[in-house]
Motif scaffolding. Structure first.
Motif, PDB file in Angstrom:
ATOM      1  N   ASP A 284       0.836  -1.200   0.000  1.00  0.00           N
ATOM      2  CA  ASP A 284       0.000   0.000   0.000  1.00  0.00           C
ATOM      3  C   ASP A 284       0.873   1.252   0.000  1.00  0.00           C
ATOM      4  OD1 ASP A 284      -1.978   1.871   0.220  1.00  0.00           O
ATOM      5  OD2 ASP A 284      -2.697   1.245   2.186  1.00  0.00           O
ATOM      6  N   ILE A 285       1.766   1.351   0.980  1.00  0.00           N
ATOM      7  CA  ILE A 285       2.640   2.519   1.122  1.00  0.00           C
ATOM      8  C   ILE A 285       4.066   2.040   1.352  1.00  0.00           C
ATOM      9  CG2 ILE A 285       3.154   4.577   2.500  1.00  0.00           C
ATOM     10  CD1 ILE A 285       0.180   4.602   3.325  1.00  0.00           C
ATOM     11  N   LYS A 286       4.982   2.568   0.570  1.00  0.00           N
ATOM     12  CA  LYS A 286       6.396   2.264   0.770  1.00  0.00           C
ATOM     13  C   LYS A 286       7.050   3.359   1.598  1.00  0.00           C
ATOM     14  CE  LYS A 286       7.048  -0.387  -3.493  1.00  0.00           C
ATOM     15  NZ  LYS A 286       5.598  -0.489  -3.778  1.00  0.00           N
ATOM     16  N   LYS A 287       8.054   3.016   2.320  1.00  0.00           N
ATOM     17  CA  LYS A 287       8.806   4.007   3.083  1.00  0.00           C
ATOM     18  C   LYS A 287       9.357   5.050   2.118  1.00  0.00           C
ATOM     19  CE  LYS A 287      12.500   4.387   6.517  1.00  0.00           C
ATOM     20  NZ  LYS A 287      13.505   3.636   7.305  1.00  0.00           N
ATOM     21  N   GLY A 288       9.107   6.320   2.417  1.00  0.00           N
ATOM     22  CA  GLY A 288       9.548   7.402   1.544  1.00  0.00           C
ATOM     23  C   GLY A 288       8.497   7.879   0.553  1.00  0.00           C
ATOM     24  N   ASP A 289       7.351   7.189   0.478  1.00  0.00           N
ATOM     25  CA  ASP A 289       6.283   7.625  -0.412  1.00  0.00           C
ATOM     26  C   ASP A 289       5.661   8.934   0.070  1.00  0.00           C
ATOM     27  OD1 ASP A 289       6.506   5.488  -2.096  1.00  0.00           O
ATOM     28  OD2 ASP A 289       4.640   4.482  -1.470  1.00  0.00           O
ATOM     29  N   ARG A 290       5.346   9.834  -0.872  1.00  0.00           N
ATOM     30  CA  ARG A 290       4.521  11.000  -0.527  1.00  0.00           C
ATOM     31  C   ARG A 290       3.070  10.543  -0.559  1.00  0.00           C
ATOM     32  NH1 ARG A 290       4.055  16.383  -4.196  1.00  0.00           N
ATOM     33  NH2 ARG A 290       2.853  14.931  -5.490  1.00  0.00           N
ATOM     34  N   VAL A 291       2.445  10.498   0.585  1.00  0.00           N
ATOM     35  CA  VAL A 291       1.085   9.957   0.657  1.00  0.00           C
ATOM     36  C   VAL A 291       0.013  11.034   0.543  1.00  0.00           C
ATOM     37  CG1 VAL A 291       1.751   7.890   1.926  1.00  0.00           C
ATOM     38  CG2 VAL A 291       1.171   9.951   3.189  1.00  0.00           C
ATOM     39  N   LEU A 292       0.312  12.250   0.978  1.00  0.00           N
ATOM     40  CA  LEU A 292      -0.643  13.351   0.883  1.00  0.00           C
ATOM     41  C   LEU A 292       0.107  14.613   0.505  1.00  0.00           C
ATOM     42  CD1 LEU A 292      -2.805  12.643   4.077  1.00  0.00           C
ATOM     43  CD2 LEU A 292      -3.490  12.234   1.706  1.00  0.00           C
ATOM     44  N   LYS A 293      -0.524  15.433  -0.323  1.00  0.00           N
ATOM     45  CA  LYS A 293       0.130  16.603  -0.882  1.00  0.00           C
ATOM     46  C   LYS A 293      -0.238  17.871  -0.119  1.00  0.00           C
ATOM     47  CE  LYS A 293       0.692  18.950  -5.356  1.00  0.00           C
ATOM     48  NZ  LYS A 293       0.206  18.987  -6.762  1.00  0.00           N
ATOM     49  N   LYS A 294       0.737  18.762   0.008  1.00  0.00           N
ATOM     50  CA  LYS A 294       0.504  20.077   0.601  1.00  0.00           C
ATOM     51  C   LYS A 294      -0.696  20.746  -0.063  1.00  0.00           C
ATOM     52  CE  LYS A 294       2.646  24.671   0.894  1.00  0.00           C
ATOM     53  NZ  LYS A 294       3.826  25.484   0.556  1.00  0.00           N
ATOM     54  N   GLY A 295      -1.548  21.381   0.762  1.00  0.00           N
ATOM     55  CA  GLY A 295      -2.729  22.057   0.246  1.00  0.00           C
ATOM     56  C   GLY A 295      -3.970  21.196   0.221  1.00  0.00           C
ATOM     57  N   ARG A 296      -3.820  19.901   0.535  1.00  0.00           N
ATOM     58  CA  ARG A 296      -4.980  19.012   0.524  1.00  0.00           C
ATOM     59  C   ARG A 296      -5.858  19.274   1.743  1.00  0.00           C
ATOM     60  NH1 ARG A 296      -6.398  14.095  -1.891  1.00  0.00           N
ATOM     61  NH2 ARG A 296      -7.720  12.733  -0.634  1.00  0.00           N
ATOM     62  N   VAL A 297      -7.155  19.317   1.512  1.00  0.00           N
ATOM     63  CA  VAL A 297      -8.117  19.419   2.613  1.00  0.00           C
ATOM     64  C   VAL A 297      -8.386  17.997   3.099  1.00  0.00           C
ATOM     65  CG1 VAL A 297     -10.405  20.178   3.316  1.00  0.00           C
ATOM     66  CG2 VAL A 297      -9.119  21.501   1.625  1.00  0.00           C
ATOM     67  N   LEU A 298      -8.083  17.754   4.364  1.00  0.00           N
ATOM     68  CA  LEU A 298      -8.094  16.386   4.875  1.00  0.00           C
ATOM     69  C   LEU A 298      -9.509  15.826   4.998  1.00  0.00           C
ATOM     70  CD1 LEU A 298      -5.281  16.726   7.538  1.00  0.00           C
ATOM     71  CD2 LEU A 298      -5.177  15.463   5.389  1.00  0.00           C
ATOM     72  N   LYS A 299      -9.696  14.650   4.411  1.00  0.00           N
ATOM     73  CA  LYS A 299     -10.957  13.917   4.444  1.00  0.00           C
ATOM     74  C   LYS A 299     -10.852  12.798   5.480  1.00  0.00           C
ATOM     75  CE  LYS A 299     -11.421  14.697  -0.544  1.00  0.00           C
ATOM     76  NZ  LYS A 299     -11.532  14.047  -1.871  1.00  0.00           N
ATOM     77  N   PRO A 300     -11.983  12.187   5.841  1.00  0.00           N
ATOM     78  CA  PRO A 300     -11.914  11.090   6.817  1.00  0.00           C
ATOM     79  C   PRO A 300     -10.958   9.980   6.397  1.00  0.00           C
ATOM     80  CG  PRO A 300     -14.178  11.796   6.544  1.00  0.00           C
ATOM     81  CD  PRO A 300     -13.385  12.536   5.512  1.00  0.00           C
ATOM     82  N   GLN A 301     -10.945   9.620   5.124  1.00  0.00           N
ATOM     83  CA  GLN A 301     -10.049   8.552   4.674  1.00  0.00           C
ATOM     84  C   GLN A 301      -8.584   8.960   4.778  1.00  0.00           C
ATOM     85  OE1 GLN A 301     -12.521  10.030   2.979  1.00  0.00           O
ATOM     86  NE2 GLN A 301     -12.170  10.051   0.756  1.00  0.00           N
ATOM     87  N   ASP A 302      -8.312  10.274   4.659  1.00  0.00           N
ATOM     88  CA  ASP A 302      -6.936  10.751   4.827  1.00  0.00           C
ATOM     89  C   ASP A 302      -6.460  10.544   6.263  1.00  0.00           C
ATOM     90  OD1 ASP A 302      -7.005  11.624   2.190  1.00  0.00           O
ATOM     91  OD2 ASP A 302      -7.660  13.631   2.753  1.00  0.00           O
ATOM     92  N   LEU A 303      -7.380  10.744   7.210  1.00  0.00           N
ATOM     93  CA  LEU A 303      -7.009  10.535   8.613  1.00  0.00           C
ATOM     94  C   LEU A 303      -6.643   9.073   8.838  1.00  0.00           C
ATOM     95  CD1 LEU A 303      -9.651  12.696  10.528  1.00  0.00           C
ATOM     96  CD2 LEU A 303      -7.550  13.390   9.364  1.00  0.00           C
TER      97      LEU A 303
END
Length: 410
Positions: free
Chosen positions: A152-171
């Motif tokens: 799903d996520i590798k170490k060093g991956d950018r998972v969320l981008k600056k400026g994103r409005v956080l949604k429940p799934q982001d949490l």
């Protein structure tokens, strides 16, 4: 500085593009702050989030079944099953500590750590569990039903981008990489001030008295501000008195001051004059309809936006100017934020050259777009009856019937 237009009218109005350039030059992103994950819903990321963890952090079973060596199942069928000795069991939360050898399998539940030496999981549906042995009734290929470490996520991956409005799934994603605190842009504090001798609250004894106007703008703007991720602060209603208006404006200590009323060309429309005296009036009067008397400028470090008192004009002024200002302060992408759909004009929509029109419309079931006939700036119910609005550019005289248009949804 724009002229005092009271009782004289606007000799010239600012083009919308020019007004937007003035607005962008007057607004800057706010500073960042660190908050808990529990408080982060709807907030705007101030930095990219780069994972220091792999998710999942280990190879795990994606199904209930048996972990084994895939190659040993090749050729297996219900009539000729492959037999394995069951050497242990792994359930979620346990490491297991067993190693699968030749002809061996480990009973495993979904989410369990895959046994060392195994490379696939045979689903329980394709196995005959005989307790100490299991029969594989179908083959599996290497990696089948296994969620690999870092899949799903590798170490060093950018998972969320600056400026994103956080949604429940982001949490949920942030929790999965063990981020319990998040760096977000500070929420703008937006003051809302109504001006006018005639303005009263809905529960006032004077509501309904001829000459009095119920303050619908206050509640609409509070909702719009909150919807954009800012913090609304009600500052009250101030009579048409330049001294009292000045005092109220000077007392504001937030990020954006919104006023309604007292910004047109009437004798008691004092707000633009007051702003020019205590701050900097950048624009007064814009070539748009509705909301053409809108004004804005600087009040110390804050932005002051003087919206018309008519509720539809105030809504359009918010959509055009305030929404953009809030997004800049939150360091978000500037777009209007409205979802958009395309449709065809059901009938001709007339407009005037050299003016940008924001026209309320309804979406019809056949993909056509119907302009509302009640288009006055004070007809607030036209907004509740509308599905959205179309923008007629300043170099167009409207849209002919059948023209494809873009509708910004409310």
């Amino acid at each position: 500085m724009p002229d005092d237009v009271r009782m004289r009218g606007f000799s010239v109005k600012t083009d919308l593009d020019m007004a937007m350039n003035h607005l962008r030059s007057a607004v800057k992103p706010l500073t960042a702050e660190v908050i808990t994950l529990e408080a982060a819903l709807g907030r705007t990321l101030a930095q990219d989030v780069v994972s220091s963890e792999a998710v999942p952090g280990f190879d795990k079973s994606a199904m209930d079944g048996f972990a084994l060596k895939a190659a040993e199942t090749f050729g297996a069928s219900p009539t000729d099953p492959a037999s394995f000795r069951v050497i242990g069991e792994v359930v979620p939360g346990e490491v297991g500590g067993v190693r699968v050898g030749t002809g061996e399998a480990v009973r495993i539940m979904t989410g369990g750590v895959c046994a060392e030496g195994s490379d696939a999981v045979l689903m329980a549906e394709y196995a005959t569990d005989q307790r100490d042995t299991v029969l594989a009734n179908a083959p599996v290929v290497p990696g089948k039903n296994v969620a690999l470490a870092g899949e799903d996520i590798k170490k060093g991956d950018r998972v969320l981008k600056k400026g994103r409005v956080l949604k429940p799934q982001d949490l949920g994603v942030l929790a999965s990489i063990r981020r319990t605190k998040v760096e977000v842009t500070r929420q703008p504090v937006v003051g809302i001030l109504s001006a006018g001798n005639e303005v009263v609250e809905p529960d006032s004894p004077e509501a309904g008295v001829p000459g009095r106007v119920v303050n619908s703008c206050r509640y609409m703007l509070q909702g719009l501000v909150a919807q954009e991720g800012a913090v609304p602060r009600w500052l009250g209603t101030v009579p048409d008195d330049p001294v009292r208006l000045r005092n109220a404006m000077e007392a504001f200590d937030g990020d954006i001051l919104l006023t309604t009323g007292a910004t047109s060309t009437g004798k008691e429309d004092f707000l633009p004059v007051v702003l020019s005296e205590i701050g900097e009036l950048l624009v007064h009067g814009v070539n748009i309809r509705p909301a053409s008397p809108v004004a804005f400028g600087k009040l110390g470090e804050a932005l002051a936006v003087l919206l018309p008192g008519n509720p539809v004009a105030a809504l359009v002024g918010f959509d055009v100017f305030v929404r953009v200002a809030i997004r800049i302060q939150l360091d978000q992408e500037e777009g209007r934020g409205n979802r958009r759909v395309r449709g065809r004009m059901r009938r001709k929509l007339a407009s005037a050259l050299n003016r940008t029109d924001f026209v309320r419309v309804r979406l019809m079931g056949d993909g056509e777009v119907e302009p509302l006939r009640s288009s006055g700036a004070g007809i607030l119910t036209s907004v509740t009856r509308a599905d959205g609005f179309v923008i007629v550019p300043r170099d167009e005289e409207g849209f002919e019937a059948g023209t494809e248009v873009e509708v910004y949804l409310y």
